[in-house]
Design a protein around this motif. Structure first.
Motif, mmCIF file in Angstrom:
data_model
loop_
_atom_site.group_PDB
_atom_site.id
_atom_site.type_symbol
_atom_site.label_atom_id
_atom_site.label_comp_id
_atom_site.label_asym_id
_atom_site.label_seq_id
_atom_site.Cartn_x
_atom_site.Cartn_y
_atom_site.Cartn_z
ATOM 1 N N GLY A 1 0.818 -1.205 0.000
ATOM 2 C CA GLY A 1 0.000 0.000 0.000
ATOM 3 C C GLY A 1 0.848 1.249 0.000
ATOM 4 N N ALA A 2 0.473 2.257 -0.765
ATOM 5 C CA ALA A 2 1.244 3.495 -0.856
ATOM 6 C C ALA A 2 0.324 4.672 -1.114
ATOM 7 N N GLU A 3 0.608 5.787 -0.443
ATOM 8 C CA GLU A 3 -0.128 7.034 -0.653
ATOM 9 C C GLU A 3 0.871 8.164 -0.837
ATOM 10 N N ILE A 4 0.420 9.217 -1.513
ATOM 11 C CA ILE A 4 1.260 10.383 -1.807
ATOM 12 C C ILE A 4 0.732 11.577 -1.025
ATOM 13 N N ALA A 5 1.640 12.364 -0.458
ATOM 14 C CA ALA A 5 1.239 13.579 0.263
ATOM 15 C C ALA A 5 2.349 14.610 0.141
ATOM 16 N N ALA A 6 1.970 15.883 0.252
ATOM 17 C CA ALA A 6 2.979 16.948 0.256
ATOM 18 C C ALA A 6 3.623 17.075 1.628
ATOM 19 N N ASP A 7 2.849 16.702 2.673
ATOM 20 C CA ASP A 7 3.355 16.722 4.049
ATOM 21 C C ASP A 7 2.476 15.785 4.866
ATOM 22 N N ALA A 8 2.723 15.727 6.176
ATOM 23 C CA ALA A 8 1.937 14.837 7.036
ATOM 24 C C ALA A 8 1.020 15.599 7.984
ATOM 25 N N ASP A 9 0.909 16.921 7.804
ATOM 26 C CA ASP A 9 0.134 17.736 8.741
ATOM 27 C C ASP A 9 -1.342 17.364 8.775
ATOM 28 N N ARG A 10 -1.887 16.996 7.613
ATOM 29 C CA ARG A 10 -3.332 16.736 7.550
ATOM 30 C C ARG A 10 -3.658 15.234 7.574
ATOM 31 N N VAL A 11 -2.655 14.409 7.873
ATOM 32 C CA VAL A 11 -2.891 12.963 7.952
ATOM 33 C C VAL A 11 -3.296 12.615 9.379
ATOM 34 N N PRO A 12 -4.480 12.044 9.605
ATOM 35 C CA PRO A 12 -4.926 11.716 10.967
ATOM 36 C C PRO A 12 -3.964 10.744 11.646
ATOM 37 N N PRO A 13 -3.784 10.856 12.973
ATOM 38 C CA PRO A 13 -2.878 9.944 13.697
ATOM 39 C C PRO A 13 -3.216 8.477 13.498
ATOM 40 N N THR A 14 -4.527 8.148 13.419
ATOM 41 C CA THR A 14 -4.896 6.745 13.224
ATOM 42 C C THR A 14 -4.372 6.209 11.900
ATOM 43 N N GLU A 15 -4.317 7.063 10.877
ATOM 44 C CA GLU A 15 -3.777 6.643 9.586
ATOM 45 C C GLU A 15 -2.258 6.654 9.609
#
Length: 346
Positions: A191-205
């Motif tokens: 599994g792989a996801e792309i993001a510009a940063d991790a600020d908006r990624v929920p802690p559970t994810e």
């Protein structure tokens, strides 16, 4: 413990996936390997591309069934009291071949014996048996306690997964490269996801990611912000700086980072490359492939298999094709269960 007994253990293992030089995709599989007297049982089956039934991506109910079978609490899947020890990593079908063994209780002991290669329910043991492996006699209490660790607790939700699939978070601005990388990873079962940063990624994810790969354009302060987000979530993933915008090289980096098997139980121990020569160290006899990757001035990727052969345990120096390694190139070393990559030093 009596000298007649072997110790039984379990350890995380991996069948590495990858995008090979000929364009073929090889599935990534995480599984628990059987460790007998401190050594992975799979290493005794030289060059076998297989996984145990205790794989993290099989449905939870099936996983639990496999554990129950090994505990002798469920009926064997094959005639003559035979159980599957290792099977095909791509489809797990018996027709592809499987290592089977008789598992039985003898008094206070559990015995694994008569290992064989099996492709149908009918077995010719004289022809297909592994006559040099086993029998192994385990103390039943130690054997059962080790396997029972894989079962969900009684109060776990029904169908809870015994093992967690770890995913990869790709951080970068070169979306085209990251999209190709994510597609390649998903194709080989990661599994792989792309993001510009991790600020908006929920802690559970955030807690589901085992590896973070940074693109070359990510500044140090941006990396620190990502690390801080993971620290707040209470997890510590493996952080990687992408070596080059070459998909097979990045996949190899990620495969190595996702490998949770104990370092002392890995076959591929070390890889260095300099002056058109590779230094490879393996812990046991196995087949090794070396691939060379480079990009030309038009950013086209060139790939070449520069070595393939069976190496004995120890250190080896392997000459490389000068044409394949000219310019800035990267060497990827593969066995069936591990992968390493390194830039060619000049």
């Amino acid at each position: 413990m009596s000298a007649a007994h072997a110790t039984f253990g379990l350890a995380p293992a991996v069948r590495t996936g990858g995008v090979l030089a000929n364009g073929v995709y090889q599935l990534h599989r995480d599984f628990m390997d059987f460790v007998v007297d401190g050594h992975p049982l799979l290493h005794q089956l030289s060059d076998l591309d297989a996984v145990s039934p205790l794989a993290s991506d099989v449905p939870p109910a099936i996983f639990v069934t496999h554990v129950r079978r090994l505990l002798l609490e469920a009926a064997p899947p094959l005639p003559d009291n035979r159980y599957v020890i290792y099977g095909c990593p791509e489809c797990e079908g018996l027709e592809c071949g499987a290592v089977t063994a008789v598992i039985e209780q003898q008094g206070t002991d559990i015995v694994w014996r008569d290992f064989a290669w099996q492709t149908t329910e009918t077995l010719d043991f004289e022809r297909d048996g592994y006559h040099g492996i086993g029998p192994f006699r385990f103390e039943a209490a130690q054997y059962r306690a080790e396997l029972a660790r894989l079962l969900p607790p009684e109060d776990a939700p029904e169908g809870a997964a015994p093992l967690l699939r770890r995913r990869v978070l790709l951080i970068g601005s070169r979306v085209a490269v990251l999209a190709k990388l994510a597609a390649a990873l998903r194709t080989i079962n990661i599994g792989a996801e792309i993001a510009a940063d991790a600020d908006r990624v929920p802690p559970t994810e955030i807690r589901t990611y085992g590896t973070v790969l940074f693109g070359s354009s990510i500044a140090e302060h941006e990396k620190e912000a990502v690390r801080a987000a993971f620290e707040r979530a209470g997890v510590e993933p493996a952080y990687l700086d992408g070596l080059a915008p070459i998909i097979p090289v990045l996949v190899a980096q990620i495969e190595n980072a996702l490998d949770q098997s104990p370092p002392e139980q890995r076959r591929l121990v070390r890889l260095v490359a300099a002056d058109d020569e590779a230094g490879v160290e393996v812990s046991s006899t196995c087949r090794v492939q070396l691939y060379a990757y480079r990009q030309d001035r038009l950013h086209r990727t060139h790939a070449q298999l520069v070595f393939e052969g069976l190496l004995e345990a120890g250190k080896h120096r392997i000459p490389l094709d000068e044409k394949a390694t000219r310019g800035q190139s990267y060497i990827v070393a593969r066995t069936l269960a591990s992968v390493l990559t390194t830039p060619m030093a000049r």
